[in-house]
Motif scaffolding. Structure first.
Motif, PDB file in Angstrom:
ATOM      1  N   THR A  16     -18.600  82.021 -61.460  1.00 55.04           N
ATOM      2  CA  THR A  16     -17.230  81.206 -60.576  1.00 55.04           C
ATOM      3  C   THR A  16     -18.456  80.048 -61.743  1.00 55.04           C
ATOM      4  OG1 THR A  16     -18.619  80.939 -58.445  1.00 55.04           O
ATOM      5  CG2 THR A  16     -16.560  82.601 -58.217  1.00 55.04           C
ATOM      6  N   GLY A  17     -16.990  79.011 -61.599  1.00 59.29           N
ATOM      7  CA  GLY A  17     -17.809  77.463 -62.045  1.00 59.29           C
ATOM      8  C   GLY A  17     -18.024  77.493 -63.082  1.00 59.29           C
ATOM      9  N   PRO A  18     -18.366  76.390 -63.724  1.00 57.65           N
ATOM     10  CA  PRO A  18     -18.110  76.225 -65.773  1.00 57.65           C
ATOM     11  C   PRO A  18     -19.454  76.132 -65.700  1.00 57.65           C
ATOM     12  CG  PRO A  18     -18.237  74.555 -63.791  1.00 57.65           C
ATOM     13  CD  PRO A  18     -17.706  75.378 -62.803  1.00 57.65           C
ATOM     14  N   ALA A  19     -19.933  76.752 -66.860  1.00 55.90           N
ATOM     15  CA  ALA A  19     -20.985  76.751 -67.725  1.00 55.90           C
ATOM     16  C   ALA A  19     -21.902  75.716 -67.698  1.00 55.90           C
ATOM     17  CB  ALA A  19     -20.984  77.483 -68.241  1.00 55.90           C
ATOM     18  N   ASN A  20     -22.694  75.217 -67.541  1.00 56.93           N
ATOM     19  CA  ASN A  20     -23.429  74.021 -67.407  1.00 56.93           C
ATOM     20  C   ASN A  20     -24.767  74.448 -67.705  1.00 56.93           C
ATOM     21  OD1 ASN A  20     -25.728  74.624 -65.415  1.00 56.93           O
ATOM     22  ND2 ASN A  20     -24.015  74.006 -64.185  1.00 56.93           N
ATOM     23  N   ARG A  21     -25.877  73.179 -68.411  1.00 56.14           N
ATOM     24  CA  ARG A  21     -27.045  73.563 -69.143  1.00 56.14           C
ATOM     25  C   ARG A  21     -28.148  73.627 -68.841  1.00 56.14           C
ATOM     26  NH1 ARG A  21     -25.617  71.049 -73.704  1.00 56.14           N
ATOM     27  NH2 ARG A  21     -23.823  68.908 -73.156  1.00 56.14           N
ATOM     28  N   ARG A  22     -27.464  73.589 -67.432  1.00 59.78           N
ATOM     29  CA  ARG A  22     -29.411  73.815 -66.031  1.00 59.78           C
ATOM     30  C   ARG A  22     -28.726  75.353 -65.840  1.00 59.78           C
ATOM     31  NH1 ARG A  22     -30.556  70.590 -61.172  1.00 59.78           N
ATOM     32  NH2 ARG A  22     -32.844  69.521 -63.147  1.00 59.78           N
TER      33      ARG A  22
ATOM     34  N   HIS B 184     -22.660  88.717 -57.954  1.00 62.27           N
ATOM     35  CA  HIS B 184     -21.899  87.241 -57.913  1.00 62.27           C
ATOM     36  C   HIS B 184     -22.048  86.653 -58.576  1.00 62.27           C
ATOM     37  CE1 HIS B 184     -20.090  83.769 -55.764  1.00 62.27           C
ATOM     38  NE2 HIS B 184     -19.351  83.862 -56.330  1.00 62.27           N
ATOM     39  N   PHE B 185     -22.315  85.494 -59.648  1.00 62.03           N
ATOM     40  CA  PHE B 185     -23.448  84.409 -60.396  1.00 62.03           C
ATOM     41  C   PHE B 185     -22.594  83.299 -60.362  1.00 62.03           C
ATOM     42  CE2 PHE B 185     -25.295  82.155 -63.087  1.00 62.03           C
ATOM     43  CZ  PHE B 185     -26.528  81.981 -62.382  1.00 62.03           C
ATOM     44  N   ASP B 186     -22.925  83.008 -59.110  1.00 66.77           N
ATOM     45  CA  ASP B 186     -22.551  81.237 -59.011  1.00 66.77           C
ATOM     46  C   ASP B 186     -23.114  79.441 -60.154  1.00 66.77           C
ATOM     47  OD1 ASP B 186     -20.288  78.739 -58.214  1.00 66.77           O
ATOM     48  OD2 ASP B 186     -21.750  78.659 -56.283  1.00 66.77           O
ATOM     49  N   CYS B 187     -21.754  79.445 -60.985  1.00 69.53           N
ATOM     50  CA  CYS B 187     -22.623  78.332 -62.255  1.00 69.53           C
ATOM     51  C   CYS B 187     -22.842  76.881 -61.630  1.00 69.53           C
ATOM     52  CB  CYS B 187     -21.228  78.325 -62.983  1.00 69.53           C
ATOM     53  SG  CYS B 187     -22.573  80.133 -64.292  1.00 69.53           S
TER      54      CYS B 187
ATOM     55  N   ALA C  16     -28.983  79.900 -69.542  1.00 73.42           N
ATOM     56  CA  ALA C  16     -30.324  79.700 -69.883  1.00 73.42           C
ATOM     57  C   ALA C  16     -30.166  81.558 -69.338  1.00 73.42           C
ATOM     58  CB  ALA C  16     -31.286  79.785 -69.896  1.00 73.42           C
ATOM     59  N   VAL C  17     -30.155  81.273 -67.532  1.00 73.64           N
ATOM     60  CA  VAL C  17     -30.120  82.016 -66.478  1.00 73.64           C
ATOM     61  C   VAL C  17     -29.068  83.036 -66.526  1.00 73.64           C
ATOM     62  CG1 VAL C  17     -30.564  82.261 -64.140  1.00 73.64           C
ATOM     63  CG2 VAL C  17     -31.474  79.960 -64.823  1.00 73.64           C
ATOM     64  N   LEU C  18     -27.817  82.337 -66.565  1.00 76.75           N
ATOM     65  CA  LEU C  18     -26.603  82.837 -66.455  1.00 76.75           C
ATOM     66  C   LEU C  18     -26.812  84.051 -67.327  1.00 76.75           C
ATOM     67  CD1 LEU C  18     -23.708  84.249 -66.084  1.00 76.75           C
ATOM     68  CD2 LEU C  18     -22.829  82.086 -67.144  1.00 76.75           C
TER      69      LEU C  18
END
Length: 145
Positions: free
Chosen positions: A67-73, A24-27, A76-78
């Motif tokens: 979950t959540g929107p992809a953002n600039r921060r 599970h990855f929370d953006c 790279a981690v995702l």
């Protein structure tokens, strides 16, 4: 006659289909989808009856649940988490934010849905989606393994 390597390969393939392990990855976002994912894993809805197990290490996971929107921060981690997962793997985008950015779309930091960063196999719609829809999305992703 089947050799030991092919026998092991068949056993691993069967195990993955019968018991998918989730990462599970929370953006980011409002965390409504995260709460619903956790609800799907509790005894009330019991995703474990399908063999679903939530793990913390991407190297052990079969299905990446985002979950959540992809953002600039965290882009790279995702991408790094996705690359660390072994093949075959599937990606499930949960909620409107993960699909296209949701209510956060258009803000300077948001890139859009997670499909901008990693290839998504299954989209679970809703804001937030109900645990039953999340489990249906996970079950839909399993044959892709």
């Amino acid at each position: 006659m089947i050799g030991p390597r092919e026998l092991l390969r068949r056993w691993v393939r069967r195990s993955r289909v019968r018991s998918p392990w989730l990462v599970h990855f929370d953006c980011g976002g409002c965390n409504g989808c995260d709460i619903e994912i956790l609800d799907a894993l509790t005894p009330r809805h019991s995703a474990e009856r399908f063999g679903v197990i939530n793990v913390g290490d991407p190297r052990q996971g079969d299905v990446l649940v985002v979950t959540g929107p992809a953002n600039r921060r965290n882009a790279a981690v995702l991408r790094r988490v996705y690359d660390q997962m072994a093949e075959p793997k599937a990606v499930v985008a949960v909620g409107s934010c993960a699909a296209h950015g949701g209510i956060f779309r258009g803000t300077p930091n948001i890139l859009g849905g997670v499909g901008e960063i990693v290839p998504v196999d299954v989209f679970v719609s809703g804001c937030p989606p109900r645990p039953e829809k999340i489990m249906a999305g996970l079950i839909e992703a399993v044959p892709r393994l």
